[in-house]
Motif scaffolding. Structure first.
Motif, short mmCIF file in Angstrom:
data_model
loop_
_atom_site.label_atom_id
_atom_site.label_comp_id
_atom_site.label_asym_id
_atom_site.label_seq_id
_atom_site.Cartn_x
_atom_site.Cartn_y
_atom_site.Cartn_z
N HIS A 147 16.31 15.66 2.46
CA HIS A 147 16.77 17.04 2.50
C HIS A 147 15.45 17.68 1.37
O HIS A 147 14.82 17.17 0.49
CB HIS A 147 18.10 17.34 1.57
N SER A 148 15.14 18.77 1.95
CA SER A 148 14.02 19.64 1.22
C SER A 148 14.08 19.90 -0.17
O SER A 148 13.26 20.12 -0.72
CB SER A 148 13.57 20.70 2.12
N ARG A 149 15.43 19.99 -0.46
CA ARG A 149 15.82 20.19 -2.02
C ARG A 149 15.69 19.12 -2.86
O ARG A 149 15.84 19.16 -4.21
CB ARG A 149 16.64 21.26 -2.08
N THR A 150 15.57 18.17 -2.37
CA THR A 150 15.30 16.86 -3.30
C THR A 150 14.39 16.86 -4.15
O THR A 150 13.32 17.33 -3.83
CB THR A 150 15.10 15.43 -2.42
N LYS A 151 14.57 16.57 -5.57
CA LYS A 151 13.57 16.52 -6.57
C LYS A 151 12.39 15.28 -6.32
O LYS A 151 12.86 14.38 -5.80
CB LYS A 151 14.08 16.37 -7.98
N GLN A 152 11.21 15.98 -6.61
CA GLN A 152 10.01 14.76 -6.16
C GLN A 152 10.39 13.43 -6.79
O GLN A 152 10.37 12.59 -6.05
CB GLN A 152 8.73 15.34 -7.00
N VAL A 153 10.77 13.02 -7.88
CA VAL A 153 10.86 11.70 -8.44
C VAL A 153 12.13 11.00 -7.72
O VAL A 153 12.07 10.06 -7.53
CB VAL A 153 11.31 11.86 -9.86
N ASN A 154 13.09 11.87 -7.27
CA ASN A 154 14.35 11.35 -6.43
C ASN A 154 13.85 11.24 -5.22
O ASN A 154 14.21 10.12 -4.84
CB ASN A 154 15.52 12.22 -6.54
N ALA A 155 12.89 11.71 -4.66
CA ALA A 155 12.47 11.40 -3.38
C ALA A 155 11.75 10.13 -3.24
O ALA A 155 11.89 9.21 -2.65
CB ALA A 155 11.60 12.45 -2.78
N GLN A 156 10.99 10.01 -4.46
CA GLN A 156 10.11 8.64 -4.58
C GLN A 156 11.12 7.57 -4.91
O GLN A 156 10.93 6.37 -4.03
CB GLN A 156 9.28 8.79 -5.75
N LEU A 157 12.07 7.63 -5.49
CA LEU A 157 13.08 6.67 -5.63
C LEU A 157 14.01 6.28 -4.59
O LEU A 157 14.11 5.28 -4.20
CB LEU A 157 14.05 7.09 -6.86
N VAL A 169 3.64 2.83 2.65
CA VAL A 169 4.20 4.06 2.87
C VAL A 169 3.47 5.24 2.72
O VAL A 169 2.68 5.18 1.61
CB VAL A 169 5.68 4.17 2.15
N THR A 170 3.78 6.35 3.58
CA THR A 170 3.00 7.56 3.34
C THR A 170 3.86 8.77 3.68
O THR A 170 4.71 8.69 4.65
CB THR A 170 1.47 7.57 4.09
N GLY A 171 3.78 9.86 2.76
CA GLY A 171 4.55 11.05 3.29
C GLY A 171 4.52 12.16 2.36
O GLY A 171 3.76 12.00 1.69
N ALA A 228 8.88 10.60 4.88
CA ALA A 228 7.88 9.29 5.01
C ALA A 228 7.96 8.65 6.08
O ALA A 228 8.97 8.50 6.81
CB ALA A 228 8.15 8.59 3.75
N TYR A 229 6.71 8.05 6.44
CA TYR A 229 6.70 6.88 7.32
C TYR A 229 6.24 5.57 6.55
O TYR A 229 5.73 5.37 5.60
CB TYR A 229 5.58 7.26 8.49
N PHE A 230 7.03 4.53 7.01
CA PHE A 230 6.85 3.41 6.42
C PHE A 230 6.61 2.25 7.59
O PHE A 230 7.16 2.33 8.65
CB PHE A 230 7.64 2.97 5.17
N ALA A 231 6.05 1.18 6.96
CA ALA A 231 5.75 0.05 8.06
C ALA A 231 5.87 -1.30 7.28
O ALA A 231 5.34 -1.28 5.98
CB ALA A 231 4.50 0.10 8.51
N ILE A 232 6.36 -1.98 7.85
CA ILE A 232 6.43 -3.73 7.36
C ILE A 232 5.74 -4.46 8.32
O ILE A 232 6.06 -4.58 9.41
CB ILE A 232 7.78 -4.02 7.01
N ALA A 290 0.84 -1.32 0.04
CA ALA A 290 0.07 -0.05 0.13
C ALA A 290 0.85 1.13 0.22
O ALA A 290 1.67 1.58 0.83
CB ALA A 290 -1.04 0.08 1.10
N GLU A 291 0.72 2.11 -1.06
CA GLU A 291 1.69 3.12 -1.24
C GLU A 291 0.92 4.46 -1.28
O GLU A 291 0.02 4.44 -2.04
CB GLU A 291 2.94 3.18 -1.92
N SER A 292 1.74 5.54 -1.03
CA SER A 292 0.88 6.89 -1.34
C SER A 292 2.20 7.69 -1.85
O SER A 292 2.28 8.08 -3.43
CB SER A 292 0.65 7.54 0.01
N VAL A 293 3.16 8.19 -1.17
CA VAL A 293 4.14 9.23 -1.66
C VAL A 293 4.84 8.30 -2.79
O VAL A 293 5.57 9.09 -3.72
CB VAL A 293 4.96 9.34 -0.43
N SER A 294 5.11 7.10 -2.74
CA SER A 294 6.16 6.40 -3.80
C SER A 294 5.49 6.17 -5.02
O SER A 294 5.94 5.75 -5.88
CB SER A 294 6.55 5.36 -3.10
N SER A 295 4.27 6.43 -4.97
CA SER A 295 3.21 6.39 -6.07
C SER A 295 3.39 5.37 -7.09
O SER A 295 3.38 5.74 -8.28
CB SER A 295 3.27 8.06 -6.84
#
Length: 192
Positions: free
Chosen positions: A158-168, A123-125, A139-143, A48-53
């Motif tokens: 880091h707050s300047r991480t690009k969106q796609v890189n954050a998801q990766l 994961v959600t975040g 993000a918070y994640f649980a297994i 189940a994911e949100s932020v990692s889309s």
């Protein structure tokens, strides 16, 4: 390795594409290990994911013989979907913008129940700095394993991480943690 775009003439879009390619290449060992473990143990997983889309779901689909252990997943990007599909408490979700350890844990436990799997990951975040996150990326994640949460953590970027890189980054880190949990589980089985 950090590349400075202006010195080597790479656009941010090209760098994002390269990051995606590097991400996929780096994950091959994780894919192989996780897939082999789940096949050998005859155990299943759902996500189940949100932020990692969808990146976690994509990752599991890339593993050899994935259909033998990967049952599926849900990308629940909004509060309504988390409430309606994953049985997240609406009042709690409203209070924390759907981003908390308990929301991730609830998502993990409920996705395992929905898909009837041994293992689950949720994961959600935030992948972009927004007012709700106080302009931070985390993000918070649980297994989960057999109906209980065995790992629940927060990952800060880091707050300047690009969106796609954050998801990766979230995806790679979570899969790495999952591998460590499989290692621990395997050690317990060996001792028994």
């Amino acid at each position: 390795m950090i590349l400075k775009n202006s010195k080597i003439g790479i656009s941010s879009e090209e760098l994002s594409v390269r990051s995606l390619i590097f991400f996929i290449m780096e994950l091959q060992n994780l894919f192989e290990y996780i897939g082999n473990y789940l096949l050998k143990a005859e155990e299943t997983i759902s996500v189940a994911e949100s932020v990692s889309s969808g990146f976690l779901q994509f990752s599991f689909s890339q593993m050899k013989d994935a259909s033998k252990f990967y049952k599926g997943g849900i990308t629940a990007y909004t509060l309504d979907e988390k409430v309606n599909l994953l049985n997240v408490d609406e009042a709690e979700a409203l209070a924390c913008d759907c981003v908390s350890p308990n929301i991730a844990e609830t998502m993990a436990l409920n996705i395992a129940e929905i898909f009837k799997t041994d293992w689950s990951i949720a994961v959600t975040g935030y992948a972009t700095p927004v007012p709700e996150s106080r302009k931070k990326l985390y993000a918070y994640f649980a297994i989960g394993y057999k109906g209980r949460v065995i790992l629940s953590e927060k990952l800060d970027l880091h707050s300047r991480t690009k969106q796609v890189n954050a998801q990766l980054y979230y995806t790679e880190f979570i899969l790495g943690c999952f591998k460590l949990e499989l290692d621990k589980h395997n050690e317990k089985r060996s001792i028994s």
